[in-house]
Motif scaffolding. Structure first.
Motif, mmCIF file in Angstrom:
data_model
loop_
_atom_site.group_PDB
_atom_site.id
_atom_site.type_symbol
_atom_site.label_atom_id
_atom_site.label_comp_id
_atom_site.label_asym_id
_atom_site.label_seq_id
_atom_site.Cartn_x
_atom_site.Cartn_y
_atom_site.Cartn_z
ATOM 1 N N ALA A 100 0.834 -1.198 0.000
ATOM 2 C CA ALA A 100 0.000 0.000 0.000
ATOM 3 C C ALA A 100 0.870 1.250 0.000
ATOM 4 N N LYS A 103 -2.412 6.759 2.341
ATOM 5 C CA LYS A 103 -3.582 6.413 3.137
ATOM 6 C C LYS A 103 -4.798 6.193 2.241
ATOM 7 N N GLU A 104 -5.770 5.537 2.813
ATOM 8 C CA GLU A 104 -7.023 5.361 2.097
ATOM 9 C C GLU A 104 -7.716 6.716 1.894
ATOM 10 N N ARG A 127 -7.854 2.646 -2.014
ATOM 11 C CA ARG A 127 -6.457 2.497 -1.623
ATOM 12 C C ARG A 127 -5.619 2.176 -2.847
#
Length: 271
Positions: A100, A103-104, A127
């Motif tokens: 990832a 941040k989302e 994401r």
């Protein structure tokens, strides 16, 4: 719930869009019209083919193989827990892992709140992930990118009410968009046929015939630069400047013959 091969074939057959049309949904449309439908086990529009795939069992190059007509693909998949007890998602595949980045981000839609006003309601989260080859933390970063969408807030509420059957894990469904980063060598490779067409369009295959006019694809063009070069070549030839054309050259020869005859007559008279 996995989709059978027969259902996938039926979806692919119904997914034929007219030439020129592309599947380019917004984040809000992906969450509201597609992901929530999948979580509710509702049918998708007949012209849309988003298959159910276990992404962790595939390499990104298998999901979007070379020669694929589009530069991205969409998939439904169920999140897998990394540990038996815990909510952390598993991101590891056979050849690497998805990491990832950042941040989302919330995915919100505007709904009427009051007269002449709009309110933003969160329906999902987005994401971004990048694929690394190898084992963490020493994996090698690639140009494969994935956008993962999950339901949240108002988008997840109806799914929770309807997901009373264990075979429908509403909260586990996510929608993934897989693509190669723009500017990468594979994503920016142009089609060989397109290059050939451009070359054919700019290449002159006919001889100009010396008059500065060329013919390409049945259309006649005049090359003024070639005509200027031809005029310069004729001007630099050894023929006298007063005898440029054939007619003027013949006239010059007649003048020279007459002058020689006149000179002889004058000599006889002097004698």
């Amino acid at each position: 719930m996995e989709t059978t091969a027969k259902e996938c074939a039926a979806r692919r057959a119904a997914a034929a869009l007219p030439p020129g049309f592309r599947f380019r949904p917004t984040d809000e449309e992906l969450v509201v019209h597609y992901l929530r439908r999948r979580a509710l086990d509702s049918p998708l529009p007949p012209a849309v083919d988003i298959p159910d795939v276990r992404l962790l069992a595939h390499d990104p190059s298998d999901l979007l193989p070379p020669g694929w007509s589009e530069q991205e693909r969409y998939f439904f998949t169920c999140k897998e827990a990394k540990y038996v007890k815990g909510r952390r998602a598993n991101r590891a595949t056979g050849a690497g892992y998805w990491k990832a980045t950042g941040k989302e981000k919330p995915v919100a839609v505007s709904v009427p709140a009051a007269p002449r006003s709009q309110a933003a309601v969160v329906v999902g989260m987005k994401r971004s992930l990048v694929f690394y080859r190898g084992k963490p933390p020493t994996g090698k970063k690639t140009d494969w990118v994935m956008h993962e969408y999950r339901l949240a807030g108002a988008g997840l509420a109806p799914c929770r009410r309807a997901a009373d059957h264990p075979a429908r894990p509403a909260e586990g469904w996510v929608l993934c968009r897989v693509f190669r980063k723009k500017g990468s060598s594979a994503a920016s490779t142009a089609s060989p046929t397109a290059d050939a067409d451009e070359d054919d369009a700019t290449t002159v295959r006919a001889d100009d015939g010396g008059d500065g006019a060329v013919t390409a694809a049945g259309v006649r063009f005049i090359d003024f630069f070639a005509r200027a070069d031809a005029r310069r070549r004729r001007a630099a030839s050894p023929v006298s400047s007063s005898c440029v054309t054939d007619a003027s050259a013949e006239h010059c020869r007649e003048q020279e013959t007459t002058s020689r005859g006149g000179g002889a007559g004058a000599g006889d008279a002097s004698d």
